[in-house]
Design a protein around this motif. Structure first.
Motif, PDB file in Angstrom:
ATOM      1  N   PHE A 221      38.943  50.769  27.307  1.00  0.00           N
ATOM      2  CA  PHE A 221      38.746  51.638  28.186  1.00  0.00           C
ATOM      3  C   PHE A 221      37.478  51.376  29.184  1.00  0.00           C
ATOM      4  CE2 PHE A 221      39.669  55.373  24.845  1.00  0.00           C
ATOM      5  CZ  PHE A 221      40.889  54.763  24.519  1.00  0.00           C
ATOM      6  N   SER A 222      38.028  51.087  30.246  1.00  0.00           N
ATOM      7  CA  SER A 222      36.938  50.677  31.428  1.00  0.00           C
ATOM      8  C   SER A 222      37.501  51.087  32.817  1.00  0.00           C
ATOM      9  CB  SER A 222      36.701  49.188  31.223  1.00  0.00           C
ATOM     10  OG  SER A 222      37.708  48.520  31.315  1.00  0.00           O
ATOM     11  N   GLY A 223      37.024  50.492  33.889  1.00  0.00           N
ATOM     12  CA  GLY A 223      37.534  50.655  35.279  1.00  0.00           C
ATOM     13  C   GLY A 223      38.476  49.696  35.612  1.00  0.00           C
ATOM     14  N   SER A 224      38.466  48.550  35.252  1.00  0.00           N
ATOM     15  CA  SER A 224      39.524  47.553  35.693  1.00  0.00           C
ATOM     16  C   SER A 224      39.850  46.647  34.432  1.00  0.00           C
ATOM     17  CB  SER A 224      38.853  46.803  36.861  1.00  0.00           C
ATOM     18  OG  SER A 224      37.587  46.114  36.260  1.00  0.00           O
ATOM     19  N   ALA A 225      41.270  46.137  34.671  1.00  0.00           N
ATOM     20  CA  ALA A 225      41.603  45.403  33.740  1.00  0.00           C
ATOM     21  C   ALA A 225      41.042  43.878  33.634  1.00  0.00           C
ATOM     22  CB  ALA A 225      43.323  45.107  34.122  1.00  0.00           C
ATOM     23  N   LEU A 226      41.474  43.105  32.426  1.00  0.00           N
ATOM     24  CA  LEU A 226      40.904  41.903  32.399  1.00  0.00           C
ATOM     25  C   LEU A 226      42.002  40.711  32.974  1.00  0.00           C
ATOM     26  CD1 LEU A 226      39.508  41.922  29.032  1.00  0.00           C
ATOM     27  CD2 LEU A 226      38.291  42.558  31.244  1.00  0.00           C
ATOM     28  N   THR A 227      41.638  39.411  32.717  1.00  0.00           N
ATOM     29  CA  THR A 227      42.609  38.740  33.361  1.00  0.00           C
ATOM     30  C   THR A 227      43.162  38.250  31.945  1.00  0.00           C
ATOM     31  OG1 THR A 227      41.001  36.621  32.797  1.00  0.00           O
ATOM     32  CG2 THR A 227      41.113  37.488  35.008  1.00  0.00           C
ATOM     33  N   THR A 228      44.371  37.594  31.923  1.00  0.00           N
ATOM     34  CA  THR A 228      45.234  37.246  30.963  1.00  0.00           C
ATOM     35  C   THR A 228      44.361  36.282  29.879  1.00  0.00           C
ATOM     36  OG1 THR A 228      47.133  37.517  32.024  1.00  0.00           O
ATOM     37  CG2 THR A 228      47.146  36.285  29.962  1.00  0.00           C
ATOM     38  N   GLU A 229      43.502  35.317  30.752  1.00  0.00           N
ATOM     39  CA  GLU A 229      42.594  34.509  29.818  1.00  0.00           C
ATOM     40  C   GLU A 229      41.519  35.187  28.928  1.00  0.00           C
ATOM     41  OE1 GLU A 229      43.570  34.059  33.015  1.00  0.00           O
ATOM     42  OE2 GLU A 229      44.897  32.429  32.772  1.00  0.00           O
ATOM     43  N   ALA A 230      41.070  36.159  29.587  1.00  0.00           N
ATOM     44  CA  ALA A 230      40.049  36.979  29.043  1.00  0.00           C
ATOM     45  C   ALA A 230      40.572  37.710  27.795  1.00  0.00           C
ATOM     46  CB  ALA A 230      39.108  37.925  29.919  1.00  0.00           C
ATOM     47  N   TYR A 231      41.842  38.362  27.794  1.00  0.00           N
ATOM     48  CA  TYR A 231      42.369  38.981  26.773  1.00  0.00           C
ATOM     49  C   TYR A 231      42.825  38.058  25.735  1.00  0.00           C
ATOM     50  CZ  TYR A 231      43.631  43.159  29.791  1.00  0.00           C
ATOM     51  OH  TYR A 231      43.430  44.262  30.399  1.00  0.00           O
ATOM     52  N   GLU A 232      43.233  36.600  25.944  1.00  0.00           N
ATOM     53  CA  GLU A 232      43.529  35.732  25.182  1.00  0.00           C
ATOM     54  C   GLU A 232      42.357  35.459  24.328  1.00  0.00           C
ATOM     55  OE1 GLU A 232      46.658  33.957  24.559  1.00  0.00           O
ATOM     56  OE2 GLU A 232      47.192  36.047  25.003  1.00  0.00           O
ATOM     57  N   SER A 233      41.139  35.211  25.035  1.00  0.00           N
ATOM     58  CA  SER A 233      39.913  34.947  24.277  1.00  0.00           C
ATOM     59  C   SER A 233      39.550  35.829  23.452  1.00  0.00           C
ATOM     60  CB  SER A 233      38.832  34.661  25.424  1.00  0.00           C
ATOM     61  OG  SER A 233      37.797  34.430  24.722  1.00  0.00           O
ATOM     62  N   ALA A 234      39.492  37.205  23.592  1.00  0.00           N
ATOM     63  CA  ALA A 234      39.043  38.127  23.137  1.00  0.00           C
ATOM     64  C   ALA A 234      40.024  38.528  21.667  1.00  0.00           C
ATOM     65  CB  ALA A 234      38.996  39.413  23.864  1.00  0.00           C
ATOM     66  N   LEU A 235      41.229  38.095  21.837  1.00  0.00           N
ATOM     67  CA  LEU A 235      42.195  38.247  20.862  1.00  0.00           C
ATOM     68  C   LEU A 235      42.065  37.143  19.725  1.00  0.00           C
ATOM     69  CD1 LEU A 235      45.575  39.444  22.395  1.00  0.00           C
ATOM     70  CD2 LEU A 235      44.422  40.434  20.257  1.00  0.00           C
ATOM     71  N   GLY A 236      41.614  36.003  20.328  1.00  0.00           N
ATOM     72  CA  GLY A 236      41.513  34.895  19.479  1.00  0.00           C
ATOM     73  C   GLY A 236      40.149  35.012  18.832  1.00  0.00           C
ATOM     74  N   ASP A 237      39.059  35.476  19.075  1.00  0.00           N
ATOM     75  CA  ASP A 237      37.836  35.649  18.522  1.00  0.00           C
ATOM     76  C   ASP A 237      37.914  36.853  17.548  1.00  0.00           C
ATOM     77  OD1 ASP A 237      36.691  34.026  20.173  1.00  0.00           O
ATOM     78  OD2 ASP A 237      35.639  35.699  21.709  1.00  0.00           O
TER      79      ASP A 237
END
Length: 405
Positions: A221-237
């Motif tokens: 929940f925030s003001g702007s979306a992430l890049t696909t790379e950032a989502y992928e990194s967060a999911l991997g972690d």
């Protein structure tokens, strides 16, 4: 482009997502009108497969499209302590877009006057005694449809003016693990053990489909979306460091953006043109849940048409619910409250059945008062006092996608 003569239906539904398909489903149930559902043709304009989740009690008329359900819910606090609750009589349920589409398309095909049209909608406008939809067929032919009423579920190009505007944005992996890692009875609604952003909040979301398969999402929940790379990194972690899933295969992905705002969504776009779904304000501002509100709205529209009453879609959420959501959104956005602690404490301190009814806007004033006393009272009161004096402002925004809840 070669023109074709106009065609007519009692009702035209624009868009074959959750809102459009649900309304078509209710209209075929009542048999109150002939209905044409316009969906994008195959190709880039057509949305990828999505999942929608909701809670309900007993057996409902969507059972044919429900692909999974969970009798237990779990929330992990940022401190690592889980709270597992049994929400009976409710169960948490998943509907996949392909299953809902298959069910509704089949019922339209079997009904008198029901059909699905694959076309690109160019314009929707009022005309004498109804509305007109101009569209282009896959072969390049133009087609005009006329109807007594048009219900438009397409996402808005920009959100209305608002005092607070956040986004719920997410990316999910459908994973298969090498060994059994999941409990198919328990859905993890919010896992706040993930690193929290400087502004807003983040959580994991896990829906087990079998002991070795699940939908795992990273949500902010925030003001702007992430890049696909950032989502992928967060999911991997998240999968590796927190869930400890070990070796896994990502079989499919999904991604979306949901508005979380106190904007006022108009449910009427003309004398005979109405907005439904997220475009018509069906998304619950403080949670992003939409699917259950879409069902309520669809039932009400179909019943009104059957009974010959007015057809402006009813407000998906009551005034009290929207007022409370506006306060919560502002308190989150200003940082007055800790979002992860706020939601975790609700599940720890409020009876689950009452909390789920509260999130659906189905609680009494007395119940809402008792829930309010279990929240951070001072920052919430400070926000409530401030809110009426804040201006509603317009701001350009990215096109908002359809909700997965």
């Amino acid at each position: 482009m070669t023109p074709r003569s106009a065609e007519a239906s009692d009702i035209v539904v624009v868009g074959g997502g959750a809102a459009g398909l649900s309304l078509a489903h209710r209209l075929t149930e009542t048999g109150a009108a002939t209905v044409t559902v316009i969906e994008p043709p195959d190709g880039p304009p057509r949305p990828a497969e999505r999942t929608w989740c909701y809670w309900d009690a007993g057996v409902d008329d969507l059972e044919e499209a429900v692909s999974a359900s969970w009798p237990l819910l779990r929330v992990h606090g940022a401190d690592g302590r889980p709270v597992t609750v049994e929400p009976a009589p409710f169960t948490y349920r998943m509907v996949r877009s392909t299953d809902l589409e298959r069910m509704v398309h089949g019922r339209l095909a079997r009904s008198d006057g029901g059909r699905v049209l694959r076309a690109t909608v160019e314009s929707v406008r009022d005309v004498p005694q109804g509305a007109e939809v101009r569209c282009t067929l896959p072969g390049g032919w133009s087609l005009t449809l006329r109807a007594r009423r048009v219900f438009d579920s397409r996402p808005l190009p920009a959100l209305p003016p608002a005092r607070t505007r956040l986004l719920q944005h997410f990316r999910g992996w459908f994973v298969r693990t090498d060994t059994d890692r999941f409990d198919p009875a328990v859905a993890d609604l919010m896992d706040f053990r993930v690193p929290q952003p400087a502004h807003g909040l983040a959580f994991g979301y896990v829906l087990p489909l079998a002991r070795d398969r699940a939908l795992v999402e990273y949500t902010e929940f925030s003001g702007s979306a992430l890049t696909t790379e950032a989502y992928e990194s967060a999911l991997g972690d998240y999968c590796r460091d927190i869930l400890g899933l070990g070796a896994l295969t990502v079989e499919r992905t999904e991604q979306g953006i949901i508005p979380m705002t106190d904007a006022r969504f108009a449910r009427r776009a003309g004398s005979a043109v109405f907005r439904i779904g997220t475009a018509g304000g069906a998304t619950r501002p403080a949670t992003g849940y939409t699917f259950a509100a879409v069902q309520r709205q669809s039932r009400a529209i179909a019943a009104a048409l059957r009974d010959g009453h007015g057809t402006v879609p009813p407000a998906p959420h009551g005034r009290r619910a929207l007022a409370m959501d506006a306060i919560l959104l502002r308190a989150l956005d200003t940082g007055r409250i800790d979002g992860s602690a706020f939601f975790t404490d609700l599940f720890r301190r409020v009876p689950t059945e009452r909390l789920l009814r509260f999130l659906d806007g189905a609680t009494s004033v007395r119940e809402e008062w008792s829930i309010g006393l279990r929240t951070p009272v001072r920052p919430m009161l400070a926000t409530a006092v401030e809110l009426p004096f804040l201006p509603r402002r317009s701001r350009p925004t990215a096109r908002i996608g359809e909700n997965h809840r």
